[in-house]
Write a protein that holds these residues in place. Structure first.
Motif, PDB file in Angstrom:
ATOM      1  N   LYS A 144       0.840  -1.195   0.000  1.00  0.00           N
ATOM      2  CA  LYS A 144       0.000   0.000   0.000  1.00  0.00           C
ATOM      3  C   LYS A 144       0.878   1.250   0.000  1.00  0.00           C
ATOM      4  O   LYS A 144       1.952   1.261   0.615  1.00  0.00           O
ATOM      5  CB  LYS A 144      -0.878   0.026   1.251  1.00  0.00           C
ATOM      6  CG  LYS A 144      -1.921  -1.061   1.298  1.00  0.00           C
ATOM      7  CD  LYS A 144      -2.731  -0.936   2.572  1.00  0.00           C
ATOM      8  CE  LYS A 144      -3.802  -1.998   2.648  1.00  0.00           C
ATOM      9  NZ  LYS A 144      -4.636  -1.834   3.843  1.00  0.00           N
ATOM     10  N   PRO A 145       0.428   2.314  -0.660  1.00  0.00           N
ATOM     11  CA  PRO A 145       1.148   3.576  -0.590  1.00  0.00           C
ATOM     12  C   PRO A 145       1.211   4.060   0.862  1.00  0.00           C
ATOM     13  O   PRO A 145       0.282   3.837   1.644  1.00  0.00           O
ATOM     14  CB  PRO A 145       0.313   4.532  -1.440  1.00  0.00           C
ATOM     15  CG  PRO A 145      -0.566   3.670  -2.271  1.00  0.00           C
ATOM     16  CD  PRO A 145      -0.758   2.404  -1.509  1.00  0.00           C
ATOM     17  N   HIS A 146       2.321   4.713   1.204  1.00  0.00           N
ATOM     18  CA  HIS A 146       2.498   5.233   2.559  1.00  0.00           C
ATOM     19  C   HIS A 146       2.302   6.744   2.530  1.00  0.00           C
ATOM     20  O   HIS A 146       3.028   7.468   1.836  1.00  0.00           O
ATOM     21  CB  HIS A 146       3.887   4.883   3.085  1.00  0.00           C
ATOM     22  CG  HIS A 146       4.100   5.281   4.503  1.00  0.00           C
ATOM     23  ND1 HIS A 146       3.347   4.749   5.536  1.00  0.00           N
ATOM     24  CD2 HIS A 146       4.957   6.146   5.058  1.00  0.00           C
ATOM     25  CE1 HIS A 146       3.759   5.296   6.672  1.00  0.00           C
ATOM     26  NE2 HIS A 146       4.729   6.144   6.409  1.00  0.00           N
ATOM     27  N   VAL A 147       1.300   7.210   3.275  1.00  0.00           N
ATOM     28  CA  VAL A 147       0.959   8.632   3.348  1.00  0.00           C
ATOM     29  C   VAL A 147       1.453   9.187   4.674  1.00  0.00           C
ATOM     30  O   VAL A 147       1.240   8.581   5.728  1.00  0.00           O
ATOM     31  CB  VAL A 147      -0.569   8.837   3.220  1.00  0.00           C
ATOM     32  CG1 VAL A 147      -0.943  10.301   3.404  1.00  0.00           C
ATOM     33  CG2 VAL A 147      -1.067   8.306   1.880  1.00  0.00           C
ATOM     34  N   ILE A 148       2.139  10.325   4.630  1.00  0.00           N
ATOM     35  CA  ILE A 148       2.585  11.005   5.844  1.00  0.00           C
ATOM     36  C   ILE A 148       2.006  12.409   5.843  1.00  0.00           C
ATOM     37  O   ILE A 148       2.064  13.118   4.832  1.00  0.00           O
ATOM     38  CB  ILE A 148       4.118  11.091   5.936  1.00  0.00           C
ATOM     39  CG1 ILE A 148       4.732   9.698   5.968  1.00  0.00           C
ATOM     40  CG2 ILE A 148       4.540  11.890   7.172  1.00  0.00           C
ATOM     41  CD1 ILE A 148       6.253   9.690   5.943  1.00  0.00           C
ATOM     42  N   VAL A 149       1.449  12.801   6.989  1.00  0.00           N
ATOM     43  CA  VAL A 149       0.974  14.161   7.194  1.00  0.00           C
ATOM     44  C   VAL A 149       1.933  14.824   8.181  1.00  0.00           C
ATOM     45  O   VAL A 149       2.041  14.397   9.330  1.00  0.00           O
ATOM     46  CB  VAL A 149      -0.464  14.196   7.759  1.00  0.00           C
ATOM     47  CG1 VAL A 149      -0.901  15.637   8.001  1.00  0.00           C
ATOM     48  CG2 VAL A 149      -1.426  13.482   6.832  1.00  0.00           C
ATOM     49  N   TYR A 150       2.645  15.823   7.720  1.00  0.00           N
ATOM     50  CA  TYR A 150       3.512  16.614   8.595  1.00  0.00           C
ATOM     51  C   TYR A 150       2.661  17.740   9.152  1.00  0.00           C
ATOM     52  O   TYR A 150       2.091  18.534   8.398  1.00  0.00           O
ATOM     53  CB  TYR A 150       4.703  17.182   7.818  1.00  0.00           C
ATOM     54  CG  TYR A 150       5.658  16.106   7.357  1.00  0.00           C
ATOM     55  CD1 TYR A 150       6.675  15.652   8.191  1.00  0.00           C
ATOM     56  CD2 TYR A 150       5.536  15.538   6.101  1.00  0.00           C
ATOM     57  CE1 TYR A 150       7.546  14.654   7.786  1.00  0.00           C
ATOM     58  CE2 TYR A 150       6.399  14.541   5.674  1.00  0.00           C
ATOM     59  CZ  TYR A 150       7.398  14.105   6.525  1.00  0.00           C
ATOM     60  OH  TYR A 150       8.255  13.122   6.112  1.00  0.00           O
ATOM     61  N   SER A 151       2.555  17.790  10.480  1.00  0.00           N
ATOM     62  CA  SER A 151       1.646  18.737  11.114  1.00  0.00           C
ATOM     63  C   SER A 151       2.207  19.181  12.457  1.00  0.00           C
ATOM     64  O   SER A 151       3.331  18.839  12.823  1.00  0.00           O
ATOM     65  CB  SER A 151       0.270  18.093  11.300  1.00  0.00           C
ATOM     66  OG  SER A 151       0.368  16.993  12.199  1.00  0.00           O
ATOM     67  N   ARG A 152       1.398  19.929  13.178  1.00  0.00           N
ATOM     68  CA  ARG A 152       1.738  20.314  14.546  1.00  0.00           C
ATOM     69  C   ARG A 152       0.441  20.520  15.302  1.00  0.00           C
ATOM     70  O   ARG A 152      -0.612  20.775  14.700  1.00  0.00           O
ATOM     71  CB  ARG A 152       2.624  21.550  14.575  1.00  0.00           C
ATOM     72  CG  ARG A 152       1.890  22.814  14.208  1.00  0.00           C
ATOM     73  CD  ARG A 152       2.697  24.067  14.016  1.00  0.00           C
ATOM     74  NE  ARG A 152       3.774  24.302  14.924  1.00  0.00           N
ATOM     75  CZ  ARG A 152       4.693  25.238  14.750  1.00  0.00           C
ATOM     76  NH1 ARG A 152       4.620  26.033  13.693  1.00  0.00           N
ATOM     77  NH2 ARG A 152       5.641  25.416  15.604  1.00  0.00           N
ATOM     78  N   PRO A 153       0.472  20.404  16.623  1.00  0.00           N
ATOM     79  CA  PRO A 153      -0.749  20.588  17.422  1.00  0.00           C
ATOM     80  C   PRO A 153      -1.340  21.983  17.232  1.00  0.00           C
ATOM     81  O   PRO A 153      -0.607  22.963  17.084  1.00  0.00           O
ATOM     82  CB  PRO A 153      -0.266  20.392  18.861  1.00  0.00           C
ATOM     83  CG  PRO A 153       1.004  19.611  18.751  1.00  0.00           C
ATOM     84  CD  PRO A 153       1.627  20.046  17.448  1.00  0.00           C
ATOM     85  N   GLY A 154      -2.666  22.035  17.203  1.00  0.00           N
ATOM     86  CA  GLY A 154      -3.365  23.312  17.117  1.00  0.00           C
ATOM     87  C   GLY A 154      -3.436  23.891  15.720  1.00  0.00           C
ATOM     88  O   GLY A 154      -3.854  25.033  15.543  1.00  0.00           O
ATOM     89  N   CYS A 155      -3.073  23.131  14.720  1.00  0.00           N
ATOM     90  CA  CYS A 155      -3.075  23.602  13.331  1.00  0.00           C
ATOM     91  C   CYS A 155      -4.406  23.237  12.684  1.00  0.00           C
ATOM     92  O   CYS A 155      -4.663  22.067  12.405  1.00  0.00           O
ATOM     93  CB  CYS A 155      -1.907  22.961  12.580  1.00  0.00           C
ATOM     94  SG  CYS A 155      -1.982  23.167  10.789  1.00  0.00           S
TER      95      CYS A 155
END
Length: 82
Positions: free
Chosen positions: A3-14
């Motif tokens: 399966k394709p690997h999806v990454i979400v780069y984020s931060r709390p409160g965004c």
């Protein structure tokens, strides 16, 4: 089949990050990919790289979206990787 690997780069409160995660789930293809979320505040290099540009969504290591995720386009990109 991998399966394709999806990454979400984020931060709390965004709120844009929350919107992006919702768009990903709204695509209705959760069973077609693996998902990881990385808090950019946990890594100095990531924080420096993405501080003002989150969320960033990658699919198999390639940047697919920045700031906003289009649900239909996300689904299309995931399906292309299968």
């Amino acid at each position: 089949m991998t399966k394709p690997h999806v990454i979400v780069y984020s931060r709390p409160g965004c709120h844009l990050c929350d919107d992006a995660k919702q768009a990903i789930h709204s695509a209705g293809c959760d069973d077609l990919f693996t998902l990881a979320e990385i808090n950019i505040e946990s890594d100095r290099d990531l924080l420096r790289k993405y501080k003002y540009d989150i969320p960033v969504v990658t699919i198999d290591g390639a940047e697919a979206f920045r700031h906003r995720v289009n649900t239909d386009e996300f689904k299309r990109l995931v399906q292309m990787k299968l």
